[in-house]
Design a protein around this motif. Structure first.
Motif, PDB file in Angstrom:
ATOM      1  N   HIS A  29      28.786  41.917 -51.032  1.00  0.00           N
ATOM      2  CA  HIS A  29      27.459  43.064 -51.144  1.00  0.00           C
ATOM      3  C   HIS A  29      26.732  42.848 -49.778  1.00  0.00           C
ATOM      4  CE1 HIS A  29      27.514  44.434 -55.280  1.00  0.00           C
ATOM      5  NE2 HIS A  29      27.619  43.033 -55.596  1.00  0.00           N
ATOM      6  N   ILE A  30      26.752  41.826 -49.118  1.00  0.00           N
ATOM      7  CA  ILE A  30      26.127  41.842 -47.565  1.00  0.00           C
ATOM      8  C   ILE A  30      27.037  42.597 -46.921  1.00  0.00           C
ATOM      9  CG2 ILE A  30      25.524  40.476 -45.794  1.00  0.00           C
ATOM     10  CD1 ILE A  30      24.222  38.506 -48.025  1.00  0.00           C
ATOM     11  N   ALA A  31      28.322  42.248 -46.659  1.00  0.00           N
ATOM     12  CA  ALA A  31      29.309  42.938 -45.944  1.00  0.00           C
ATOM     13  C   ALA A  31      29.457  44.406 -46.106  1.00  0.00           C
ATOM     14  CB  ALA A  31      30.708  42.279 -46.210  1.00  0.00           C
ATOM     15  N   ARG A  32      29.341  45.071 -47.391  1.00  0.00           N
ATOM     16  CA  ARG A  32      29.096  46.356 -47.742  1.00  0.00           C
ATOM     17  C   ARG A  32      27.907  46.980 -47.158  1.00  0.00           C
ATOM     18  NH1 ARG A  32      27.338  49.379 -52.055  1.00  0.00           N
ATOM     19  NH2 ARG A  32      26.495  47.597 -52.964  1.00  0.00           N
ATOM     20  N   CYS A  33      27.066  46.414 -47.087  1.00  0.00           N
ATOM     21  CA  CYS A  33      25.645  46.827 -46.517  1.00  0.00           C
ATOM     22  C   CYS A  33      25.609  46.889 -45.007  1.00  0.00           C
ATOM     23  CB  CYS A  33      24.341  46.250 -47.169  1.00  0.00           C
ATOM     24  SG  CYS A  33      24.272  46.332 -48.976  1.00  0.00           S
ATOM     25  N   ARG A  34      26.184  46.013 -44.594  1.00  0.00           N
ATOM     26  CA  ARG A  34      26.305  45.994 -42.965  1.00  0.00           C
ATOM     27  C   ARG A  34      27.455  46.840 -42.664  1.00  0.00           C
ATOM     28  NH1 ARG A  34      25.257  39.758 -41.293  1.00  0.00           N
ATOM     29  NH2 ARG A  34      23.316  39.720 -42.069  1.00  0.00           N
ATOM     30  N   GLY A  35      28.447  47.122 -43.184  1.00  0.00           N
ATOM     31  CA  GLY A  35      29.473  48.076 -42.833  1.00  0.00           C
ATOM     32  C   GLY A  35      29.216  49.403 -42.522  1.00  0.00           C
TER      33      GLY A  35
ATOM     34  N   GLY B   4      38.271  48.242 -30.964  1.00  0.00           N
ATOM     35  CA  GLY B   4      39.200  47.384 -31.375  1.00  0.00           C
ATOM     36  C   GLY B   4      38.879  46.954 -32.936  1.00  0.00           C
ATOM     37  N   LYS B   5      37.900  47.375 -33.706  1.00  0.00           N
ATOM     38  CA  LYS B   5      37.605  47.061 -34.831  1.00  0.00           C
ATOM     39  C   LYS B   5      38.175  47.911 -35.889  1.00  0.00           C
ATOM     40  CE  LYS B   5      33.287  45.163 -33.548  1.00  0.00           C
ATOM     41  NZ  LYS B   5      31.563  45.006 -33.884  1.00  0.00           N
ATOM     42  N   PRO B   6      38.820  47.388 -37.012  1.00  0.00           N
ATOM     43  CA  PRO B   6      39.314  48.103 -37.914  1.00  0.00           C
ATOM     44  C   PRO B   6      38.278  49.101 -38.795  1.00  0.00           C
ATOM     45  CG  PRO B   6      39.523  45.908 -38.533  1.00  0.00           C
ATOM     46  CD  PRO B   6      39.054  45.962 -37.263  1.00  0.00           C
ATOM     47  N   ALA B   7      38.625  50.136 -39.128  1.00  0.00           N
ATOM     48  CA  ALA B   7      37.696  50.668 -40.081  1.00  0.00           C
ATOM     49  C   ALA B   7      37.672  50.151 -41.411  1.00  0.00           C
ATOM     50  CB  ALA B   7      37.874  52.145 -40.147  1.00  0.00           C
ATOM     51  N   ARG B   8      36.459  49.754 -42.031  1.00  0.00           N
ATOM     52  CA  ARG B   8      36.464  49.364 -43.217  1.00  0.00           C
ATOM     53  C   ARG B   8      36.534  50.406 -44.352  1.00  0.00           C
ATOM     54  NH1 ARG B   8      31.599  44.729 -42.805  1.00  0.00           N
ATOM     55  NH2 ARG B   8      32.911  43.521 -41.550  1.00  0.00           N
ATOM     56  N   SER B   9      37.146  50.137 -45.470  1.00  0.00           N
ATOM     57  CA  SER B   9      37.175  51.145 -46.766  1.00  0.00           C
ATOM     58  C   SER B   9      36.069  50.578 -47.411  1.00  0.00           C
ATOM     59  CB  SER B   9      38.482  51.164 -47.464  1.00  0.00           C
ATOM     60  OG  SER B   9      38.344  51.500 -48.524  1.00  0.00           O
ATOM     61  N   ALA B  10      34.923  51.679 -47.565  1.00  0.00           N
ATOM     62  CA  ALA B  10      33.710  51.186 -48.181  1.00  0.00           C
ATOM     63  C   ALA B  10      34.027  51.204 -49.724  1.00  0.00           C
ATOM     64  CB  ALA B  10      32.466  52.227 -48.036  1.00  0.00           C
ATOM     65  N   ALA B  11      34.810  52.098 -50.271  1.00  0.00           N
ATOM     66  CA  ALA B  11      35.271  52.007 -51.713  1.00  0.00           C
ATOM     67  C   ALA B  11      36.008  50.714 -52.178  1.00  0.00           C
ATOM     68  CB  ALA B  11      36.119  53.078 -52.031  1.00  0.00           C
ATOM     69  N   LEU B  12      36.953  50.378 -51.207  1.00  0.00           N
ATOM     70  CA  LEU B  12      37.629  48.948 -51.530  1.00  0.00           C
ATOM     71  C   LEU B  12      36.652  47.781 -51.546  1.00  0.00           C
ATOM     72  CD1 LEU B  12      40.310  47.684 -51.953  1.00  0.00           C
ATOM     73  CD2 LEU B  12      40.626  47.579 -49.626  1.00  0.00           C
ATOM     74  N   LEU B  13      35.550  47.805 -50.574  1.00  0.00           N
ATOM     75  CA  LEU B  13      34.615  46.760 -50.617  1.00  0.00           C
ATOM     76  C   LEU B  13      33.903  46.525 -51.864  1.00  0.00           C
ATOM     77  CD1 LEU B  13      34.319  44.347 -48.680  1.00  0.00           C
ATOM     78  CD2 LEU B  13      32.916  45.710 -47.383  1.00  0.00           C
ATOM     79  N   THR B  14      33.408  48.036 -52.191  1.00  0.00           N
ATOM     80  CA  THR B  14      32.662  48.101 -53.214  1.00  0.00           C
ATOM     81  C   THR B  14      33.124  47.887 -54.448  1.00  0.00           C
ATOM     82  OG1 THR B  14      31.189  49.800 -52.332  1.00  0.00           O
ATOM     83  CG2 THR B  14      31.055  49.822 -54.465  1.00  0.00           C
ATOM     84  N   ALA B  15      34.384  48.100 -54.789  1.00  0.00           N
ATOM     85  CA  ALA B  15      35.302  47.586 -56.070  1.00  0.00           C
ATOM     86  C   ALA B  15      35.261  46.036 -55.930  1.00  0.00           C
ATOM     87  CB  ALA B  15      36.483  48.276 -55.990  1.00  0.00           C
TER      88      ALA B  15
END
Length: 87
Positions: A81-87, A31-42
């Motif tokens: 940055h923390i959310a990106r590392c944990r994702g 039930g968790k949406p997949a995160r876009s790593a590129a979008l979060l990094t940008a």
């Protein structure tokens, strides 16, 4: 309620997802949406640049409001940055 035919079609789609993209199927099951790593990094990089720009502008113009805004942007960048590392 779904008909028998509709249920069979949904089962076929589910099996296709599980074989073609197991990560997506697992994320959908949890039930968790997949995160876009590129979008979060940008987004994190944009917040970093905004924080630097606001800090420089605040120091050059001696405007404390810009300096405080740079601190908020920096805090947002750290969170991204923390959310990106944990994702």
């Amino acid at each position: 309620m779904l008909s028998h035919h509709e249920r069979l079609e949904l089962d076929k789609i589910e099996r296709w997802f599980e074989t073609s993209d197991p990560e997506l199927a697992d994320a959908l099951r949890r039930g968790k949406p997949a995160r876009s790593a590129a979008l979060l990094t940008a987004f994190a990089i944009l917040l970093d640049l905004a924080a630097c720009g606001l800090l420089v502008a605040g120091l050059v113009t001696a405007n404390p409001a810009l300096t405080v805004c740079s601190l908020f942007a920096a805090a947002g960048g750290v969170a991204a940055h923390i959310a990106r590392c944990r994702g």
